[in-house]
Design an enzyme around this catalytic site. Structure first.
Site: not given
Ligand code: IMP
Length: 198
Positions: A10, A71, A156-157, A177, A182
């Protein structure tokens, strides 16, 4: 005790910070800055698991060792599970955390009370040498409030109040947190993986 080296596939600095904090000194965590040429992986999967696997396998072709990819996203019940795998891109091209939160509040403007239930989900895929070896899941239930509260965390925290608490993840901060999120739950399963002993 020697720490186990782990590449996290990432460039999301918030995710890396949380993963380092949660895994602690047992793991030496690297991010994709050690592979500057790695192309962006298109997240074409329709599930968190598929996308996590795509990202983990791609990086594991370029790194000699353990690789994980996270993810994750938010599922809102009254929106049929949206934004889900599209959480990062919810408000379309050029989406930012702020524009995604604004759209989420708009979509929920007429939804009240218990119907604002939601959960964060995280799937971690573990890969090595181009092969996915295992995946680990974590989720945390909660509610989407009516306006942003708090300035910590990311995504979205500021809108998410986890079950059993009265404040958002953005108010509660990393220490709280990272015990119940999750991501913390998926990482706890990763730490207990039987394959580490092999
Ligand atoms: P990914 O990088 O495609 O997994 O996208 C994850 C997206 O989900 C992030 O950009 C956030 O918008 C949301 N997200 C995932 N984990 C969190 C968290 O721990 N807090 C708040 N938003 C989260």
């Amino acid at each position: 005790m020697t720490s186990r080296q782990l590449l996290v596939s990432t460039r999301n600095t918030h995710k890396i910070e949380e993963i380092r904090h949660i895994l602690g000194p047992q793991f030496e965590v690297f991010d994709l800055s050690i592979i500057p040429d790695m192309p962006e992986v298109e997240e074409t999967g329709v599930t968190f698991e598929e996308n996590a696997e795509l990202k983990a396998i791609a990086a594991s072709h370029l790194f000699d060792g353990w690789v994980i990819a996270d993810d994750s996203g938010l599922e809102v019940d009254s929106l049929g599970g949206a934004p889900g795998v599209l959480s990062a891109r919810f408000s379309g091209p050029g989406a930012t955390d702020a524009s995604n939160r604004t759209l989420l509040l708009e979509r929920l403007s007429s939804v009240r009370g218990k119907s604002r239930s939601a959960r964060f989900r995280c799937v971690l895929s573990l890969a090595r040498s181009g092969t996915a070896l295992a995946s680990f899941h974590g989720s945390v239930e909660g509610t989407i409030i009516n306006s942003e509260k708090g300035s910590l965390g990311f995504g979205y925290d500021p809108l998410f109040v986890p079950e059993g608490h009265c404040e958002t993840f953005a108010q509660l901060g990393a220490v709280v947190k990272n015990t119940l999120s999750h991501r913390a739950r998926a990482l706890s399963a990763l730490k207990q993986w039987n394959g580490w002993r092999g």
